[in-house]
Design an enzyme around this catalytic site. Structure first.
Site, short mmCIF file in Angstrom:
data_model
loop_
_atom_site.label_atom_id
_atom_site.label_comp_id
_atom_site.label_asym_id
_atom_site.label_seq_id
_atom_site.Cartn_x
_atom_site.Cartn_y
_atom_site.Cartn_z
N CYS A 21 0.71 5.65 1.44
CA CYS A 21 -0.53 5.41 0.70
C CYS A 21 -1.18 6.69 0.21
O CYS A 21 -2.17 6.65 -0.52
CB CYS A 21 -1.51 4.62 1.58
SG CYS A 21 -1.03 2.89 1.77
N ASP A 96 -2.40 -6.73 3.80
CA ASP A 96 -3.50 -7.06 2.89
C ASP A 96 -3.83 -8.55 2.91
O ASP A 96 -4.97 -8.94 2.66
CB ASP A 96 -3.16 -6.62 1.46
CG ASP A 96 -3.38 -5.13 1.24
OD1 ASP A 96 -4.11 -4.52 2.05
OD2 ASP A 96 -2.83 -4.59 0.27
#
Length: 353
Positions: A21, A96
């Protein structure tokens, strides 16, 4: 530091300019891109969550009892082991869905590989790593898309379901809410040390333990009325994702640095000066909305803006629900989950004491 950590014949991180990320576009740049991305379209009422609050996934209501959660996430290698890379990327993408309070039902693979430079066996191991995580989550990889790319890229489109009334957005926190973090911080710092060949075996084990642990408590937390908002901490670091909660909810946050959980190796590395370029970009993007105690050393600031790959859930809940929220985390193996601060009425800023 990692003399005993066996190095694979192919070092995946050498093929990419960034990893995990930490590859994310800086928050300020992304905001500018999206602002100029074209005219706003009329959104259907069934789209319960879109781009308006920079949330973790889109949510579309099908009927009174069902809504679809849809998200996608992919990045370049954060580790050199192909199987581990696949596991980390898949965990990050599926989490997520949990961050919205949903339950995953299937995934699609996103694959970009430098064909001719990476052995077929290495690519197979990446995909196998992703499949192993999907198996653990109880979902199939039902398809996907692949391209010949200059850098290795892997991730998933993750699809889930949730009851429309149990969707947990990142902009519905309330004044007085307690902030609870599900995983320790410091993955970015450890990944920086790994790329330099200076992460110990113990540090690598901590890194894998964090990045391959699915945020499964999200589905159960969605059923709790005392849980008002939820997100996961990834590339924009703790401060960036907390500021999204503050801005969307029009609140200010106070964080006690001493209560923040950090992986022991990450803290030691940060004190030695290890930092990622993404941490600096993060701070440049939102540092003006953060107030730090004057005595806070530079390494602590770097950890606060350290990009997390497959990081923990950040939960805003009523004070009376905090014990029950922590019990859910602990029951599902999140031993480091803890309360780190509180939300209050005020401007959309974060104070770190």
């Amino acid at each position: 530091m990692n003399d005993s950590l066996a190095q694979p014949a192919i070092r995946l991180t050498q093929f990419s300019h960034g990893g995990g990320c930490g590859c994310k576009i800086a928050p300020a740049v992304l905001s500018e891109i999206l602002t100029r991305s074209g005219a706003k379209h009329l959104l259907p009422p069934a789209l319960l969550v879109g781009t308006e609050s920079s949330d973790d996934a889109a949510v579309y209501q099908l009927n009174d009892s069902q809504a679809i959660v849809a998200t996608t996430d992919f990045f370049m290698p954060i580790v050199d082991d192909a199987f581990d890379f696949g596991r980390i990327a898949a965990t990050n993408a599926i989490s997520d869905v949990y961050a919205m309070g949903g339950t995953p039902i299937f995934a699609l693979a996103i694959v970009g590989m430098p064909i001719g430079k990476l052995p077929v066996e290495t690519i197979q191991q990446i995909l196998a790593g992703g499949e192993s995580v999907c198996t653990a989550a109880g979902i199939p990889i039902a398809g996907g898309h692949s391209i010949d790319a200059q850098e290795p890229i892997y991730g998933l489109v993750a699809i889930g379901v949730v009851h429309p009334k149990r969707v947990k957005r990142n902009d519905q926190a309330r004044a007085g809410d307690v902030l609870i973090l599900g995983k320790p911080l410091g993955v970015g710092v450890m990944s920086a040390a790994l790329k330099k060949g200076e992460l110990s075996d113990a540090g690598y084990a901590q890194m894998l333990a964090s990045t391959t642990q699915l945020n499964t408590p999200g589905s159960q937390l969605a059923e709790m009325e005392g849980v008002h908002a939820m997100t996961d901490v990834t590339g924009f670091a703790l401060l960036g994702h907390l500021l999204e909660v503050c801005r969307g909810s029009k609140l200010r946050a106070e964080i006690d640095f001493a209560r923040l959980p950090f992986w022991s190796e990450a803290r030691a590395l940060a004190e030695l000066g290890y930092v990622t370029g993404a941490a600096a970009r993060n701070w440049q993007s939102y540092g003006h909305d953060v107030q730090l105690e004057a005595t806070l050393p530079e390494w602590q600031k770097n950890l606060l803006s350290d990009p997390q790959t497959s990081g923990g859930l950040l939960v805003a809940c009523a004070p009376e629900a905090a014990a029950a929220v922590l019990a859910v985390f602990k029951a599902q193996g999140f031993e480091y989950a803890c309360a780190i601060g509180q939300l209050q009425a005020g401007t959309s800023t974060v104070l770190v004491r």
